[in-house]
Motif scaffolding. Structure first.
Motif, PDB file in Angstrom:
ATOM      1  N   PRO A   1     -20.667  19.097  24.961  1.00 15.87           N
ATOM      2  CA  PRO A   1     -20.104  19.313  26.638  1.00 15.87           C
ATOM      3  C   PRO A   1     -20.988  19.937  26.733  1.00 15.87           C
ATOM      4  CG  PRO A   1     -20.136  20.178  23.658  1.00 15.87           C
ATOM      5  CD  PRO A   1     -20.903  18.782  23.737  1.00 15.87           C
ATOM      6  N   SER A   2     -20.577  20.681  28.079  1.00 13.14           N
ATOM      7  CA  SER A   2     -21.707  21.409  29.036  1.00 13.14           C
ATOM      8  C   SER A   2     -22.221  22.681  28.739  1.00 13.14           C
ATOM      9  CB  SER A   2     -20.967  21.319  29.981  1.00 13.14           C
ATOM     10  OG  SER A   2     -19.699  22.708  30.089  1.00 13.14           O
ATOM     11  N   VAL A   3     -23.201  23.109  28.904  1.00  9.20           N
ATOM     12  CA  VAL A   3     -23.685  24.569  28.551  1.00  9.20           C
ATOM     13  C   VAL A   3     -22.916  25.165  29.068  1.00  9.20           C
ATOM     14  CG1 VAL A   3     -25.022  26.132  29.207  1.00  9.20           C
ATOM     15  CG2 VAL A   3     -26.132  24.244  28.755  1.00  9.20           C
ATOM     16  N   GLU A   4     -21.492  25.289  30.152  1.00  6.73           N
ATOM     17  CA  GLU A   4     -21.285  26.266  30.643  1.00  6.73           C
ATOM     18  C   GLU A   4     -19.741  26.680  30.149  1.00  6.73           C
ATOM     19  OE1 GLU A   4     -22.660  23.795  32.302  1.00  6.73           O
ATOM     20  OE2 GLU A   4     -23.119  25.149  33.539  1.00  6.73           O
ATOM     21  N   SER A   5     -19.052  24.968  29.033  1.00  8.29           N
ATOM     22  CA  SER A   5     -18.260  25.542  28.093  1.00  8.29           C
ATOM     23  C   SER A   5     -18.855  25.983  26.727  1.00  8.29           C
ATOM     24  CB  SER A   5     -17.896  23.893  27.902  1.00  8.29           C
ATOM     25  OG  SER A   5     -18.910  23.217  27.619  1.00  8.29           O
ATOM     26  N   ILE A   6     -19.964  25.770  26.826  1.00 12.26           N
ATOM     27  CA  ILE A   6     -20.149  26.334  25.026  1.00 12.26           C
ATOM     28  C   ILE A   6     -20.191  27.882  25.375  1.00 12.26           C
ATOM     29  CG2 ILE A   6     -22.305  26.979  23.393  1.00 12.26           C
ATOM     30  CD1 ILE A   6     -22.261  23.892  24.308  1.00 12.26           C
ATOM     31  N   ALA A   7     -21.047  28.426  26.852  1.00  9.81           N
ATOM     32  CA  ALA A   7     -21.323  29.721  26.783  1.00  9.81           C
ATOM     33  C   ALA A   7     -19.608  30.482  27.044  1.00  9.81           C
ATOM     34  CB  ALA A   7     -22.110  29.960  28.549  1.00  9.81           C
ATOM     35  N   ALA A   8     -18.837  29.854  27.603  1.00  9.68           N
ATOM     36  CA  ALA A   8     -16.952  30.280  27.265  1.00  9.68           C
ATOM     37  C   ALA A   8     -17.006  31.001  26.140  1.00  9.68           C
ATOM     38  CB  ALA A   8     -16.716  29.390  28.254  1.00  9.68           C
ATOM     39  N   LEU A   9     -17.069  30.350  25.065  1.00 14.03           N
ATOM     40  CA  LEU A   9     -16.736  30.170  24.036  1.00 14.03           C
ATOM     41  C   LEU A   9     -17.403  31.559  22.785  1.00 14.03           C
ATOM     42  CD1 LEU A   9     -17.043  26.728  22.375  1.00 14.03           C
ATOM     43  CD2 LEU A   9     -14.757  27.861  22.714  1.00 14.03           C
ATOM     44  N   ASP A  10     -18.382  32.349  24.104  1.00 13.05           N
ATOM     45  CA  ASP A  10     -19.183  34.035  23.547  1.00 13.05           C
ATOM     46  C   ASP A  10     -19.476  33.321  22.254  1.00 13.05           C
ATOM     47  OD1 ASP A  10     -20.346  35.860  23.880  1.00 13.05           O
ATOM     48  OD2 ASP A  10     -18.768  37.195  23.771  1.00 13.05           O
ATOM     49  N   PRO A  11     -20.399  32.020  21.897  1.00 17.52           N
ATOM     50  CA  PRO A  11     -20.834  32.017  20.383  1.00 17.52           C
ATOM     51  C   PRO A  11     -21.948  33.034  20.917  1.00 17.52           C
ATOM     52  CG  PRO A  11     -21.776  30.763  21.784  1.00 17.52           C
ATOM     53  CD  PRO A  11     -21.303  31.387  22.677  1.00 17.52           C
ATOM     54  N   ASP A  12     -21.964  33.815  18.411  1.00 14.26           N
ATOM     55  CA  ASP A  12     -22.534  34.313  17.764  1.00 14.26           C
ATOM     56  C   ASP A  12     -24.189  33.516  17.640  1.00 14.26           C
ATOM     57  OD1 ASP A  12     -22.077  37.209  18.140  1.00 14.26           O
ATOM     58  OD2 ASP A  12     -20.174  35.872  16.007  1.00 14.26           O
ATOM     59  N   LEU A  13     -23.806  32.146  17.618  1.00 13.04           N
ATOM     60  CA  LEU A  13     -25.375  31.337  17.725  1.00 13.04           C
ATOM     61  C   LEU A  13     -24.312  29.845  17.670  1.00 13.04           C
ATOM     62  CD1 LEU A  13     -27.899  30.736  15.200  1.00 13.04           C
ATOM     63  CD2 LEU A  13     -26.182  30.514  13.607  1.00 13.04           C
ATOM     64  N   VAL A  14     -25.085  29.150  18.374  1.00 13.20           N
ATOM     65  CA  VAL A  14     -24.985  27.437  18.218  1.00 13.20           C
ATOM     66  C   VAL A  14     -26.074  26.823  17.774  1.00 13.20           C
ATOM     67  CG1 VAL A  14     -25.328  25.699  19.670  1.00 13.20           C
ATOM     68  CG2 VAL A  14     -24.942  28.348  20.707  1.00 13.20           C
ATOM     69  N   VAL A  15     -25.386  25.574  16.835  1.00 14.68           N
ATOM     70  CA  VAL A  15     -25.947  24.860  15.704  1.00 14.68           C
ATOM     71  C   VAL A  15     -26.301  23.782  16.844  1.00 14.68           C
ATOM     72  CG1 VAL A  15     -26.332  23.971  13.949  1.00 14.68           C
ATOM     73  CG2 VAL A  15     -25.093  25.787  13.897  1.00 14.68           C
ATOM     74  N   ALA A  16     -27.674  23.205  17.154  1.00 14.02           N
ATOM     75  CA  ALA A  16     -27.955  22.052  17.233  1.00 14.02           C
ATOM     76  C   ALA A  16     -28.523  20.999  16.508  1.00 14.02           C
ATOM     77  CB  ALA A  16     -28.320  22.020  18.737  1.00 14.02           C
ATOM     78  N   THR A  17     -29.504  19.239  16.939  1.00 12.75           N
ATOM     79  CA  THR A  17     -29.908  18.576  16.163  1.00 12.75           C
ATOM     80  C   THR A  17     -31.497  18.904  16.754  1.00 12.75           C
ATOM     81  OG1 THR A  17     -28.964  17.120  17.018  1.00 12.75           O
ATOM     82  CG2 THR A  17     -28.048  17.198  15.101  1.00 12.75           C
ATOM     83  N   THR A  18     -32.294  18.744  15.719  1.00 12.37           N
ATOM     84  CA  THR A  18     -33.324  18.576  16.784  1.00 12.37           C
ATOM     85  C   THR A  18     -33.416  17.020  17.589  1.00 12.37           C
ATOM     86  OG1 THR A  18     -34.241  16.933  15.064  1.00 12.37           O
ATOM     87  CG2 THR A  18     -34.218  19.596  14.728  1.00 12.37           C
ATOM     88  N   ASP A  19     -32.561  16.392  17.542  1.00  6.27           N
ATOM     89  CA  ASP A  19     -33.754  15.783  18.546  1.00  6.27           C
ATOM     90  C   ASP A  19     -32.568  16.000  20.387  1.00  6.27           C
ATOM     91  OD1 ASP A  19     -30.496  15.054  17.686  1.00  6.27           O
ATOM     92  OD2 ASP A  19     -30.310  13.092  17.676  1.00  6.27           O
ATOM     93  N   LEU A  20     -32.266  16.721  20.566  1.00  7.54           N
ATOM     94  CA  LEU A  20     -31.660  17.454  21.828  1.00  7.54           C
ATOM     95  C   LEU A  20     -33.232  17.691  22.525  1.00  7.54           C
ATOM     96  CD1 LEU A  20     -28.701  18.237  22.544  1.00  7.54           C
ATOM     97  CD2 LEU A  20     -29.716  20.681  22.024  1.00  7.54           C
ATOM     98  N   PRO A  21     -32.787  17.410  22.882  1.00  8.51           N
ATOM     99  CA  PRO A  21     -34.130  18.100  24.370  1.00  8.51           C
ATOM    100  C   PRO A  21     -33.948  19.140  24.307  1.00  8.51           C
ATOM    101  CG  PRO A  21     -32.585  15.936  25.521  1.00  8.51           C
ATOM    102  CD  PRO A  21     -31.831  16.210  24.111  1.00  8.51           C
ATOM    103  N   GLU A  22     -35.853  19.345  24.843  1.00  6.58           N
ATOM    104  CA  GLU A  22     -35.699  20.998  24.812  1.00  6.58           C
ATOM    105  C   GLU A  22     -35.284  21.503  26.294  1.00  6.58           C
ATOM    106  OE1 GLU A  22     -40.624  21.247  24.638  1.00  6.58           O
ATOM    107  OE2 GLU A  22     -40.242  19.715  22.916  1.00  6.58           O
ATOM    108  N   ALA A  23     -35.628  20.797  26.795  1.00  6.53           N
ATOM    109  CA  ALA A  23     -34.682  21.497  28.492  1.00  6.53           C
ATOM    110  C   ALA A  23     -33.505  22.099  27.589  1.00  6.53           C
ATOM    111  CB  ALA A  23     -34.933  20.859  29.539  1.00  6.53           C
ATOM    112  N   ALA A  24     -32.729  21.071  27.283  1.00  3.88           N
ATOM    113  CA  ALA A  24     -31.260  21.834  26.612  1.00  3.88           C
ATOM    114  C   ALA A  24     -31.190  22.439  25.911  1.00  3.88           C
ATOM    115  CB  ALA A  24     -30.567  19.845  26.016  1.00  3.88           C
TER     116      ALA A  24
END
Length: 107
Positions: A1-24
């Motif tokens: 999903p896009s950062v904008e769609s994640i931001a729209a959810l107004d999360p308290d925490l985002v869980v991601a994997t370590t293989d996600l690029p540093e820029a992301a």
């Protein structure tokens, strides 16, 4: 999903994997704190899953739920082992596939 769609959810925490690029990860950190979990580990997939469950549980204060989840998982493993044994297949080589259909393609 896009950062904008994640931001729209107004999360308290985002869980991601370590293989996600540093820029992301940096982009996600502008939305909410980011908890990085290690992705799959072929040398110990069950151990990696358990460590990730424990890490997320600690971060979210859901240790009791995580303990129940892992106990249920262990019960299902024991149930599967008993079924394999009952079928006379204990100790025999087996293969496992974790495939799914996504967008009409098998991956």
């Amino acid at each position: 999903p896009s950062v904008e769609s994640i931001a729209a959810l107004d999360p308290d925490l985002v869980v991601a994997t370590t293989d996600l690029p540093e820029a992301a990860v940096a982009q996600l950190e502008t939305v909410a704190p980011v908890l990085l979990v290690r992705s799959a580990d072929a040398t110990d997939p069950i151990g990696r899953m358990r460590a990730n469950v424990d890490l997320v549980a600690q971060a979210t204060g859901t240790q009791d739920a995580a303990a129940t989840l892992l106990a249920d998982f262990d019960a299902k493993l024991a149930e599967g082992a008993a079924a394999i044994s009952a079928a006379g297949l204990e100790g025999r080589p087996m293969a496992f596939s974790d495939a799914y259909v996504d967008g009409g393609q098998l991956s």
